[in-house]
Design a protein around this motif. Structure first.
Motif, PDB file in Angstrom:
ATOM      1  N   LYS A   1      49.519  67.934 117.491  1.00 42.73           N
ATOM      2  CA  LYS A   1      49.742  69.331 117.158  1.00 42.73           C
ATOM      3  C   LYS A   1      50.585  69.435 115.904  1.00 42.73           C
ATOM      4  CE  LYS A   1      51.661  73.617 119.041  1.00 42.73           C
ATOM      5  NZ  LYS A   1      52.356  74.245 120.188  1.00 42.73           N
ATOM      6  N   PHE A   2      51.478  68.447 115.739  1.00 40.64           N
ATOM      7  CA  PHE A   2      52.360  68.422 114.580  1.00 40.64           C
ATOM      8  C   PHE A   2      51.946  67.330 113.606  1.00 40.64           C
ATOM      9  CE2 PHE A   2      54.837  70.142 118.128  1.00 40.64           C
ATOM     10  CZ  PHE A   2      55.238  71.354 117.583  1.00 40.64           C
ATOM     11  N   PHE A   3      52.456  67.422 112.376  1.00 41.00           N
ATOM     12  CA  PHE A   3      52.126  66.426 111.360  1.00 41.00           C
ATOM     13  C   PHE A   3      53.252  65.410 111.243  1.00 41.00           C
ATOM     14  CE2 PHE A   3      52.272  64.688 107.090  1.00 41.00           C
ATOM     15  CZ  PHE A   3      50.961  64.283 106.911  1.00 41.00           C
ATOM     16  N   ARG A   4      52.859  64.163 110.969  1.00 38.94           N
ATOM     17  CA  ARG A   4      53.838  63.102 110.734  1.00 38.94           C
ATOM     18  C   ARG A   4      53.279  62.103 109.735  1.00 38.94           C
ATOM     19  NH1 ARG A   4      57.807  59.794 114.573  1.00 38.94           N
ATOM     20  NH2 ARG A   4      58.026  57.888 113.358  1.00 38.94           N
ATOM     21  N   LEU A   5      54.132  61.680 108.808  1.00 38.79           N
ATOM     22  CA  LEU A   5      53.770  60.632 107.850  1.00 38.79           C
ATOM     23  C   LEU A   5      54.895  59.614 107.812  1.00 38.79           C
ATOM     24  CD1 LEU A   5      51.537  60.050 105.557  1.00 38.79           C
ATOM     25  CD2 LEU A   5      53.337  60.722 103.979  1.00 38.79           C
ATOM     26  N   ASP A   6      54.606  58.392 108.271  1.00 36.54           N
ATOM     27  CA  ASP A   6      55.564  57.297 108.130  1.00 36.54           C
ATOM     28  C   ASP A   6      55.377  56.733 106.725  1.00 36.54           C
ATOM     29  OD1 ASP A   6      56.387  57.679 110.705  1.00 36.54           O
ATOM     30  OD2 ASP A   6      55.083  56.145 111.543  1.00 36.54           O
ATOM     31  N   ILE A   7      56.348  56.889 105.875  1.00 41.53           N
ATOM     32  CA  ILE A   7      56.221  56.547 104.460  1.00 41.53           C
ATOM     33  C   ILE A   7      56.197  55.028 104.281  1.00 41.53           C
ATOM     34  CG2 ILE A   7      57.347  56.685 102.194  1.00 41.53           C
ATOM     35  CD1 ILE A   7      58.518  59.401 103.135  1.00 41.53           C
ATOM     36  N   ASP A   8      55.149  54.518 103.629  1.00 38.29           N
ATOM     37  CA  ASP A   8      55.093  53.076 103.356  1.00 38.29           C
ATOM     38  C   ASP A   8      55.137  52.762 101.862  1.00 38.29           C
ATOM     39  OD1 ASP A   8      52.417  53.506 102.473  1.00 38.29           O
ATOM     40  OD2 ASP A   8      51.624  53.064 104.471  1.00 38.29           O
ATOM     41  N   LYS A   9      55.066  53.794 101.017  1.00 40.42           N
ATOM     42  CA  LYS A   9      55.226  53.597  99.575  1.00 40.42           C
ATOM     43  C   LYS A   9      55.883  54.825  98.961  1.00 40.42           C
ATOM     44  CE  LYS A   9      52.044  50.187  97.647  1.00 40.42           C
ATOM     45  NZ  LYS A   9      51.044  49.931  96.596  1.00 40.42           N
ATOM     46  N   VAL A  10      56.733  54.582  97.971  1.00 37.51           N
ATOM     47  CA  VAL A  10      57.356  55.684  97.241  1.00 37.51           C
ATOM     48  C   VAL A  10      57.487  55.264  95.779  1.00 37.51           C
ATOM     49  CG1 VAL A  10      59.658  54.847  97.928  1.00 37.51           C
ATOM     50  CG2 VAL A  10      59.391  57.169  97.056  1.00 37.51           C
ATOM     51  N   TYR A  11      57.163  56.169  94.886  1.00 40.00           N
ATOM     52  CA  TYR A  11      57.266  55.876  93.461  1.00 40.00           C
ATOM     53  C   TYR A  11      57.383  57.187  92.699  1.00 40.00           C
ATOM     54  CZ  TYR A  11      52.221  56.314  94.382  1.00 40.00           C
ATOM     55  OH  TYR A  11      50.999  56.728  94.833  1.00 40.00           O
ATOM     56  N   SER A  12      57.705  57.072  91.407  1.00 38.44           N
ATOM     57  CA  SER A  12      57.951  58.259  90.592  1.00 38.44           C
ATOM     58  C   SER A  12      57.376  58.064  89.197  1.00 38.44           C
ATOM     59  CB  SER A  12      59.452  58.558  90.524  1.00 38.44           C
ATOM     60  OG  SER A  12      59.697  59.736  89.784  1.00 38.44           O
ATOM     61  N   PRO A  13      56.069  58.348  89.003  1.00 40.09           N
ATOM     62  CA  PRO A  13      55.476  58.238  87.665  1.00 40.09           C
ATOM     63  C   PRO A  13      56.154  59.197  86.696  1.00 40.09           C
ATOM     64  CG  PRO A  13      53.799  58.484  89.373  1.00 40.09           C
ATOM     65  CD  PRO A  13      55.106  58.777  90.014  1.00 40.09           C
ATOM     66  N   LYS A  14      56.290  58.779  85.466  1.00 40.42           N
ATOM     67  CA  LYS A  14      56.970  59.596  84.460  1.00 40.42           C
ATOM     68  C   LYS A  14      56.271  60.946  84.314  1.00 40.42           C
ATOM     69  CE  LYS A  14      58.822  59.350  79.752  1.00 40.42           C
ATOM     70  NZ  LYS A  14      58.910  58.523  78.519  1.00 40.42           N
ATOM     71  N   GLY A  15      57.052  61.998  84.445  1.00 41.52           N
ATOM     72  CA  GLY A  15      56.543  63.348  84.261  1.00 41.52           C
ATOM     73  C   GLY A  15      55.839  63.939  85.464  1.00 41.52           C
ATOM     74  N   VAL A  16      55.773  63.192  86.568  1.00 40.02           N
ATOM     75  CA  VAL A  16      55.055  63.671  87.753  1.00 40.02           C
ATOM     76  C   VAL A  16      56.003  64.080  88.869  1.00 40.02           C
ATOM     77  CG1 VAL A  16      53.396  63.059  89.562  1.00 40.02           C
ATOM     78  CG2 VAL A  16      53.028  62.298  87.210  1.00 40.02           C
ATOM     79  N   GLY A  17      57.064  63.313  89.049  1.00 35.54           N
ATOM     80  CA  GLY A  17      58.003  63.593  90.139  1.00 35.54           C
ATOM     81  C   GLY A  17      57.883  62.567  91.246  1.00 35.54           C
TER      82      GLY A  17
END
Length: 281
Positions: free
Chosen positions: A180-196
């Motif tokens: 019923k609810f949403f969940r995302l277990d984060i396995d990658k994180v990054y920050s491309p220049k100008g994207v956030g």
């Protein structure tokens, strides 16, 4: 057919990344160090297109013992496994370790893939199959079909592809939208220049562009600015899809693998956990 997440497993250098490349035309080893060392270090992702045009996600995991933590991060949430055993090596230490991890995670569907078939004789293959039958002596993997592949025989990968479609069609009915609810277990994180800030993982539940989620354990509210699945922009994501979110309200430096994004109102941060231990042989 429902969305299905397919994962690889097996000892280092048994052909997991090569197999994914043959099935999808995608090289999941994208890091400079992976290309230099010729080995998978972190998780890789590729789309597998079905005959009816649906896209399944393949998660390629490292086989080296030093990166077992990354393998577990990728194996969590998969519905179907391609378990590789090289014909020339046979059963190796991470073959055993990955089998135990998949068993603990409750993965019940998959195919045992015998890679590097061209390097050994037919007698050697039959010996290996007998060894596998003894090794997978519990009911957990007994139903897994065995498919042989060779880098010198592209048709062998076509046979494997057809078997994947056949086997996944059997389990698609059992995979439904239970959340019923949403969940995302984060396995990658990054920050491309100008994207956030970009985070990715395997979805549980449904969420749309513009919706708000809470990042745990930080308890920071974030907004979904954009959603992609395998490089394609979409407005909504549903369960069992690989997805990447461009989010606002937090920097990439504040997030790490294992953090959770959810709209569930009952999640709490705690310093206490209950642990169930399952000893291995």
């Amino acid at each position: 057919m429902n969305n299905i997440i397919i994962g690889t497993a097996g000892h280092i250098d048994h052909g997991k990344t090569t197999l994914v490349r043959h099935l999808t035309n995608v090289n999941t080893d994208t890091m400079k160090e992976e290309k230099e060392r010729g080995m998978t270090i972190d998780l890789g992702f590729a789309p597998l297109i079905t005959p009816d045009g649906q896209i399944f996600s393949i998660i390629d995991v490292p086989g080296h013992e030093k990166f077992i933590k990354n393998m577990v991060a990728g194996a969590k949430g998969i519905d179907f496994v391609l378990f590789l055993i090289a014909c020339d090596d046979g059963i190796m230490p991470q073959t055993i370790e990955h089998k135990e991890i998949l068993k603990l995670l409750g993965i019940q569907h998959g195919i045992i893939v015998l890679s590097k078939r061209d390097l050994v004789s037919s007698e050697k293959v039959e010996e290996l199959k007998k060894e596998i039958s003894s090794f997978f002596d519990d009911n957990f993997f007994k139903s897994f079909p065995i498919v042989e592949v060779s880098n010198k025989d592209e048709h062998s990968y076509r046979i494997l592809y057809n078997k994947i479609i056949e086997e996944t069609s059997k389990i698609a009915k059992t995979i439904s939208e239970k959340n019923k609810f949403f969940r995302l277990d984060i396995d990658k994180v990054y920050s491309p220049k100008g994207v956030g800030t970009i985070v990715s993982g395997t979805s549980e539940g449904t969420i749309s562009k513009g919706d708000f989620l809470t990042l745990y354990p930080h308890k920071i509210q974030v907004r979904i600015k954009a959603i992609q699945t395998h490089g394609k922009s979409v407005d909504t994501i549903v369960s069992h899809q690989r997805c990447a979110f461009n989010i606002s309200g937090v920097t990439a430096k504040e997030i790490e693998r294992g953090n959770v994004l959810t709209n569930h109102p009952a999640l709490l941060n705690s310093r206490l956990i209950d642990v169930l231990f399952t000893p291995l042989n």
